[in-house]
Design an enzyme around this catalytic site. Structure first.
Site, mmCIF file in Angstrom:
data_model
loop_
_atom_site.group_PDB
_atom_site.id
_atom_site.type_symbol
_atom_site.label_atom_id
_atom_site.label_comp_id
_atom_site.label_asym_id
_atom_site.label_seq_id
_atom_site.Cartn_x
_atom_site.Cartn_y
_atom_site.Cartn_z
ATOM 1 N N ARG A 75 0.323 -0.973 -0.076
ATOM 2 C CA ARG A 75 -0.002 0.229 0.121
ATOM 3 C C ARG A 75 0.760 1.442 -0.109
ATOM 4 O O ARG A 75 0.326 2.454 -0.628
ATOM 5 C CB ARG A 75 -1.117 -0.297 1.289
ATOM 6 C CG ARG A 75 -1.922 -1.499 1.241
ATOM 7 C CD ARG A 75 -3.058 -0.846 1.771
ATOM 8 N NE ARG A 75 -2.614 -1.132 3.831
ATOM 9 C CZ ARG A 75 -1.999 -2.310 3.895
ATOM 10 N NH1 ARG A 75 -2.983 -3.690 3.422
ATOM 11 N NH2 ARG A 75 -1.576 -2.539 5.008
ATOM 12 N N TYR A 79 0.270 4.909 -2.081
ATOM 13 C CA TYR A 79 0.124 5.778 -1.877
ATOM 14 C C TYR A 79 1.173 6.434 -2.753
ATOM 15 O O TYR A 79 1.330 7.917 -2.572
ATOM 16 C CB TYR A 79 0.127 5.634 -0.259
ATOM 17 C CG TYR A 79 -0.561 4.945 0.539
ATOM 18 C CD1 TYR A 79 -1.938 5.160 -0.056
ATOM 19 C CD2 TYR A 79 -0.590 4.183 1.507
ATOM 20 C CE1 TYR A 79 -3.201 4.114 0.802
ATOM 21 C CE2 TYR A 79 -1.291 3.568 2.464
ATOM 22 C CZ TYR A 79 -2.644 3.414 1.553
ATOM 23 O OH TYR A 79 -3.691 2.789 2.398
ATOM 24 N N TYR A 101 -12.061 10.351 1.371
ATOM 25 C CA TYR A 101 -13.245 9.534 2.191
ATOM 26 C C TYR A 101 -13.197 10.432 3.924
ATOM 27 O O TYR A 101 -11.507 10.263 4.398
ATOM 28 C CB TYR A 101 -13.788 8.224 2.284
ATOM 29 C CG TYR A 101 -13.289 7.496 2.469
ATOM 30 C CD1 TYR A 101 -12.925 6.604 3.930
ATOM 31 C CD2 TYR A 101 -12.277 6.793 2.001
ATOM 32 C CE1 TYR A 101 -12.161 5.927 4.342
ATOM 33 C CE2 TYR A 101 -11.188 5.372 1.877
ATOM 34 C CZ TYR A 101 -11.406 5.180 3.182
ATOM 35 O OH TYR A 101 -10.336 4.280 4.227
ATOM 36 N N HIS A 103 -11.503 12.592 6.936
ATOM 37 C CA HIS A 103 -10.962 12.785 6.671
ATOM 38 C C HIS A 103 -9.968 13.076 6.340
ATOM 39 O O HIS A 103 -9.165 11.651 6.437
ATOM 40 C CB HIS A 103 -10.635 13.779 8.206
ATOM 41 C CG HIS A 103 -9.743 14.967 8.859
ATOM 42 N ND1 HIS A 103 -8.701 15.276 8.098
ATOM 43 C CD2 HIS A 103 -9.853 15.514 9.663
ATOM 44 C CE1 HIS A 103 -7.720 16.213 9.027
ATOM 45 N NE2 HIS A 103 -9.273 16.455 9.551
ATOM 46 N N ALA A 133 -14.690 8.911 10.256
ATOM 47 C CA ALA A 133 -15.210 7.831 11.017
ATOM 48 C C ALA A 133 -15.011 7.708 12.973
ATOM 49 O O ALA A 133 -16.014 7.335 13.067
ATOM 50 C CB ALA A 133 -14.625 6.476 10.329
ATOM 51 N N GLN A 175 -8.837 -0.869 11.912
ATOM 52 C CA GLN A 175 -7.836 -1.562 11.032
ATOM 53 C C GLN A 175 -7.986 -3.160 11.622
ATOM 54 O O GLN A 175 -6.520 -4.042 10.997
ATOM 55 C CB GLN A 175 -7.193 -1.252 10.418
ATOM 56 C CG GLN A 175 -6.876 0.014 9.195
ATOM 57 C CD GLN A 175 -6.086 1.265 8.639
ATOM 58 O OE1 GLN A 175 -4.706 0.848 9.575
ATOM 59 N NE2 GLN A 175 -6.322 1.775 7.127
ATOM 60 N N THR A 244 -14.604 -0.816 12.913
ATOM 61 C CA THR A 244 -13.432 -0.133 14.323
ATOM 62 C C THR A 244 -13.617 -1.226 15.277
ATOM 63 O O THR A 244 -15.068 -1.494 15.142
ATOM 64 C CB THR A 244 -13.291 1.018 14.268
ATOM 65 O OG1 THR A 244 -13.056 1.244 13.150
ATOM 66 C CG2 THR A 244 -12.603 1.872 15.557
#
Length: 275
Positions: A75, A79, A101, A103, A133, A175, A244
């Site tokens: 990942r 990124y 999505y 913040h 979230a 996560q 979460t």
């Protein structure tokens, strides 16, 4: 006569990374919308294809960042590609808006890095916050972090490092569906990895302690998803990366009598000084 702009003073690029919020349409702030509508190009790092379609109605040039993900691909590599794509357009003199999505600065490496790179090269760069979230979690679960306190950890980080858990407050683990992944190339890990997490948590919580599994709504017609299980059952419950895990307090807060005594002494000194 109007004065023409010399070629070496051509308009420079800029970058704004904005938060779309969690629920489609209802969380977008007027300022974030303005950044999107005034951009020359918009990059979208969103979690729902429907939200991307909705965003496409706001701007004619929306470029999805999702295709750069791949199973087995780090990942972090993805990124870095996102940063490179945004910066290429900034360097080309365009007003770039990265839309993420929630913040854009929470669990989001690329917006921070892109803004850092843009500023280092002399470009104007700005982050516009969005409803995260975490914000939705407090509302949907009825949690006031100021009542007992609230710790937040990325689940794998809690495993990899020696962290101190305070079980008299809320513990929020992000996560958990990816817990224990050191490759950064998987989209999920299995029950055995979550068992390692449970074994660690069992040092501070009883195995029958209630655990909340939470996912906020992304569409206005959806309710939030909230599941309640015992801690011991966490390894056997299928989790996505977006869910979460929340552990409510396991013990009451304990008074720190030594500190209270010091404060009493200070209060008496102040009262005496005013006499």
């Amino acid at each position: 006569m109007p004065i023409s702009t010399p070629p070496n003073e051509a308009r420079r690029g800029s970058l704004a990374c904005v938060g779309l919020g969690m629920t489609l349409g209802s969380h977008l702030t007027p300022l974030a919308r303005s950044h999107i509508e005034q951009a020359d190009v918009v990059f979208a790092g969103l979690s729902d294809a429907i939200v991307e379609v909705w965003l496409g109605r706001m701007h004619p040039d929306v470029r999805s960042l999702q295709p750069y993900y791949a199973e087995g691909k780090s990942r972090l590599k993805t990124y870095r590609q996102w940063v490179g794509l945004m910066m290429a357009e900034v360097r080309a003199g365009k007003r770039v808006c990265g839309v993420f999505y929630g913040h854009p600065g929470i669990f989001a490496w690329s917006p921070h890095k892109a803004i850092e790179a843009a500023r280092a090269e002399g470009f104007q760069a700005h982050m516009e916050p969005g409803i995260s979230a975490e914000d939705c979690l407090y509302a949907d679960l009825g949690i006031d972090p100021g009542r007992y306190g609230c710790q937040h950890f990325e689940a794998s980080q809690l495993l990899f490092y020696r962290r101190r858990i305070e079980n008299t407050g809320y513990l929020v683990l992000w996560q958990v569906g990816l817990v224990g992944d050191r490759s950064l190339g998987r989209f999920r890990t299995g029950p055995a990895y979550r068992q390692v997490l449970v074994d660690l948590l069992a040092e501070d919580y009883p195995l029958d302690h209630e655990v909340l599994i939470y996912r906020g709504a992304t569409l206005p017609i959806q309710p939030p998803r909230i599941r309640r299980i015992a801690l011991r059952d966490l390894p056997q419950v299928a989790l996505t990366a977006e869910e979460t895990v929340v552990l409510p307090p396991a013990e009451p807060m304990r008074l720190n009598q030594a500190i209270l005594d010091r404060l009493d002494a200070l209060d008496r000194l102040e009262a005496h000084a005013k006499m």
